[in-house]
Motif scaffolding. Structure first.
Motif, mmCIF file in Angstrom:
data_model
loop_
_atom_site.group_PDB
_atom_site.id
_atom_site.type_symbol
_atom_site.label_atom_id
_atom_site.label_comp_id
_atom_site.label_asym_id
_atom_site.label_seq_id
_atom_site.Cartn_x
_atom_site.Cartn_y
_atom_site.Cartn_z
ATOM 1 N N GLY A 197 21.007 1.124 -18.518
ATOM 2 C CA GLY A 197 19.801 0.943 -17.715
ATOM 3 C C GLY A 197 18.733 0.159 -18.444
ATOM 4 N N TYR A 198 18.597 0.393 -19.737
ATOM 5 C CA TYR A 198 17.589 -0.347 -20.499
ATOM 6 C C TYR A 198 17.910 -1.839 -20.540
ATOM 7 N N PHE A 199 19.183 -2.174 -20.739
ATOM 8 C CA PHE A 199 19.537 -3.592 -20.791
ATOM 9 C C PHE A 199 19.415 -4.272 -19.430
ATOM 10 N N LEU A 200 19.590 -3.543 -18.352
ATOM 11 C CA LEU A 200 19.375 -4.116 -17.026
ATOM 12 C C LEU A 200 17.899 -4.229 -16.693
ATOM 13 N N TRP A 201 17.108 -3.315 -17.198
ATOM 14 C CA TRP A 201 15.693 -3.225 -16.856
ATOM 15 C C TRP A 201 14.816 -4.193 -17.646
ATOM 16 N N THR A 202 15.186 -4.483 -18.873
ATOM 17 C CA THR A 202 14.318 -5.261 -19.753
ATOM 18 C C THR A 202 14.605 -6.760 -19.643
ATOM 19 N N ILE A 203 13.681 -7.541 -20.170
ATOM 20 C CA ILE A 203 13.845 -8.991 -20.252
ATOM 21 C C ILE A 203 14.557 -9.280 -21.562
ATOM 22 N N LEU A 204 15.706 -9.941 -21.501
ATOM 23 C CA LEU A 204 16.535 -10.096 -22.691
ATOM 24 C C LEU A 204 16.292 -11.399 -23.462
ATOM 25 N N PHE A 205 15.434 -12.251 -22.972
ATOM 26 C CA PHE A 205 15.134 -13.459 -23.738
ATOM 27 C C PHE A 205 13.638 -13.502 -24.027
ATOM 28 N N PRO A 206 13.262 -14.111 -25.138
ATOM 29 C CA PRO A 206 11.858 -14.064 -25.563
ATOM 30 C C PRO A 206 10.945 -14.911 -24.676
ATOM 31 N N ILE A 207 9.748 -14.404 -24.481
ATOM 32 C CA ILE A 207 8.708 -15.116 -23.742
ATOM 33 C C ILE A 207 7.501 -15.218 -24.667
ATOM 34 N N GLN A 208 6.966 -16.414 -24.785
ATOM 35 C CA GLN A 208 5.807 -16.589 -25.651
ATOM 36 C C GLN A 208 4.555 -16.022 -24.990
ATOM 37 N N ASP A 209 3.711 -15.479 -25.786
ATOM 38 C CA ASP A 209 2.404 -14.957 -25.372
ATOM 39 C C ASP A 209 2.511 -13.905 -24.279
ATOM 40 N N LEU A 210 3.479 -13.033 -24.405
ATOM 41 C CA LEU A 210 3.633 -11.948 -23.436
ATOM 42 C C LEU A 210 2.490 -10.952 -23.553
ATOM 43 N N HIS A 211 1.909 -10.834 -24.730
ATOM 44 C CA HIS A 211 0.805 -9.891 -24.935
ATOM 45 C C HIS A 211 -0.475 -10.314 -24.219
#
Length: 89
Positions: free
Chosen positions: A23-37
């Motif tokens: 469930g965690y791997f389906l729920w999360t974004i698996l590639f990095p996104i810049q400036d997500l914070h």
């Protein structure tokens, strides 16, 4: 020696852990996104819903996994405490 319910609780605990991982791997974004914070909470949730593999199924599996893990852990803990109390008598 455990009874059939503690064996079932151990199986439910193992299955719940597997469900949480999947469930965690389906729920999360698996590639990095810049400036997500810098995203607001709603922007972050929208990005996660759009970019996750399967957000709704992942969230469902997480809820089912956590429910099964908590309930089986409570049962096994109470069962272990009862065994120790019976041994001390």
């Amino acid at each position: 020696m455990g009874n059939k319910y503690s064996k079932l609780a151990k199986i439910v605990l193992k299955i719940s852990i597997v469900l949480i991982i999947i469930g965690y791997f389906l729920w999360t974004i698996l590639f990095p996104i810049q400036d997500l914070h810098t995203f607001t909470t709603t922007e972050h949730l929208t990005a996660q819903k759009q970019l996750a593999l399967n957000y709704t199924l992942g969230r469902f599996l997480l809820y089912i996994g956590f429910t099964g893990m908590i309930s089986s852990s409570i049962y096994l803990s109470i069962n272990a405490i009862q065994k120790r109390i019976k041994q001390k008598r």
